[in-house]
Design an enzyme around this catalytic site. Structure first.
Site, PDB file in Angstrom:
ATOM      1  N   CYS A 174       0.833  -1.205   0.000  1.00 15.23           N
ATOM      2  CA  CYS A 174       0.000   0.000   0.000  1.00 15.23           C
ATOM      3  C   CYS A 174       0.870   1.258   0.000  1.00 15.23           C
ATOM      4  O   CYS A 174       1.333   1.689   1.063  1.00 15.23           O
ATOM      5  CB  CYS A 174      -0.924  -0.010   1.217  1.00 15.23           C
ATOM      6  SG  CYS A 174      -1.945   1.466   1.302  1.00 15.23           S
TER       7      CYS A 174
ATOM      8  N   CYS B 127      -0.482   4.127   2.085  1.00 16.91           N
ATOM      9  CA  CYS B 127      -0.339   3.977   3.541  1.00 16.91           C
ATOM     10  C   CYS B 127       1.109   4.209   3.973  1.00 16.91           C
ATOM     11  O   CYS B 127       1.356   4.828   4.999  1.00 16.91           O
ATOM     12  CB  CYS B 127      -0.727   2.572   3.991  1.00 16.91           C
ATOM     13  SG  CYS B 127      -2.185   1.899   3.224  1.00 16.91           S
ATOM     14  N   ASP B 128       2.064   3.670   3.208  1.00 19.29           N
ATOM     15  CA  ASP B 128       3.449   3.599   3.699  1.00 19.29           C
ATOM     16  C   ASP B 128       4.421   4.534   2.981  1.00 19.29           C
ATOM     17  O   ASP B 128       5.571   4.659   3.404  1.00 19.29           O
ATOM     18  CB  ASP B 128       3.971   2.147   3.551  1.00 19.29           C
ATOM     19  CG  ASP B 128       3.126   1.173   4.344  1.00 19.29           C
ATOM     20  OD1 ASP B 128       2.577   1.576   5.388  1.00 19.29           O
ATOM     21  OD2 ASP B 128       2.992   0.012   3.921  1.00 19.29           O
TER      22      ASP B 128
END
Ligand code: NAP
Length: 301
Positions: free
Chosen positions: A131, A134-135
């Site tokens: 992701c 997200c990261d």
């Protein structure tokens, strides 16, 4: 007893909830994590109609959730552990409850597929990610690699190029499944380097990732990409394990259903990425949600 229980709160489930609740039905949505599913972690959505400019996926998700709630749909943050859906009364078991309904919409979507190469499992959370949204922020100024050639991989590469020094886009062919507009944007981005006809073979590092070994599938030559992040974007796997043997699935595990979103089980519908279909987009998931709730409404007459 609910009229409809919707399993999954992505765009398909949320739209199903909007249509069901607006149709006067008693609707429960069971979602294991947060409303919006994969849409909620898309940094920007450019192709959902009705927005003049890009819209953050999280905002779109929140708006759909608020709309469904305002219309009367009930939401519970619970993971369905068992689907008992062959009788007239459908029973969905969570850890502490059994919820009953006359109809069910399966809208559990899909999850990122793993690459299955050495080092991948070992470095999840230590450089391997599924992701980018997200990261990505953890990789400011770093060199990273994205593996895949679909829309997700191209979007991830473009997103990561905002933060990172360099982004290698590793794809096993020299043509892309992704939309041309995304490929063009990536080609024009100085930070993105295409590594084509190639695939990752090993992810290495001491405590965290420092190298992705890639192999050119035509020449068999190997090279070490010095990266601290590897973003795997090689497609999706439908979340259908719990309904295997209960509804018909195709050979890839997607629920077999046509445009009417009907499964082979009376009163059980499916919507969104979990269904056999050509185009998996937020807008097609939303369309399925509407059709599935309409199907429930007719079934309940
Ligand atoms: P996808 O379209 O299935 O693409 C997967 C990519 O990974 C393909 O390029 C595939 O290569 C490659 N791949 C698969 N297995 C591999 C392996 N073992 N080793 C190396 N490469 C491998 O998946 P996606 O990008 O996650 O997209 C899923 C769906 O969501 C699609 O329908 C997509 O259109 C949609 N989506 C839409 C948007 C948007 O419209 N904004 C954004 C994201 C996703 P090959 O091409 O050689 O098969």
């Amino acid at each position: 007893m609910y009229d409809i229980i919707i399993a999954g709160g992505g765009p398909a489930g949320l739209t199903s909830a909007i249509y069901g609740a607006r149709g006067g039905l008693n609707v429960l949505v069971l979602e294991r994590s947060f409303a919006g599913g994969q849409m909620a972690i898309s940094h920007t959505v450019e192709n959902y109609p009705g927005f003049e400019n890009d819209v953050p996926g999280a905002l779109l998700a929140n708006n759909m959730h608020v709309q469904a709630t305002r219309l009367g749909a009930e939401f519970k943050n619970e993971l369905v552990k068992e689907f008992d859906i062959d009788g007239d009364v459908k029973k969905l078991h969570t850890r502490n409850e059994v919820y009953e309904a006359r109809t069910v919409v399966l809208a559990m979507g899909a999850t990122p597929r793993k690459l299955g190469i050495a080092g991948e499992e070992d470095f999840i959370g230590a450089g391997v990610s599924y992701c980018a949204t997200c990261d990505g922020a953890f990789f400011k100024g770093a060199n990273v690699a994205v593996i895949g050639g679909g829309n997700t991989a191209l979007e991830d590469a473009l997103f990561l190029a905002r933060y990172c020094e360099k982004v290698y886009l590793v794809h096993r062919r020299d043509t892309f499944r992704a939309q041309h507009a995304l490929v063009k944007l990536a080609e024009e981005n100085d930070k993105i380097e295409f590594v084509l006809d190639s695939t990752g073979t090993v992810i290495q590092g001491k405590f965290t990732v420092d190298t992705l070994v890639v192999e050119n599938l035509k020449t068999k030559e190997k090279q070490d990409l010095k990266v601290t992040g590897v973003f795997v974007a090689v497609g999706q796997q439908p979340t259908t394990e719990l309904v295997r043997g209960k509804v018909d699935l195709d050979d890839k595990g997607y629920i077999i259903a046509g445009e009417d979103c009907k499964t082979n089980v009376p009163g059980v519908f499916c919507a969104g990425d979990i269904r056999t279909k050509e185009v998996r987009q937020i807008v097609t998931a939303a369309a399925d949600g509407a059709v599935a709730s309409y199907g429930c409404e007719l079934y309940l007459l």
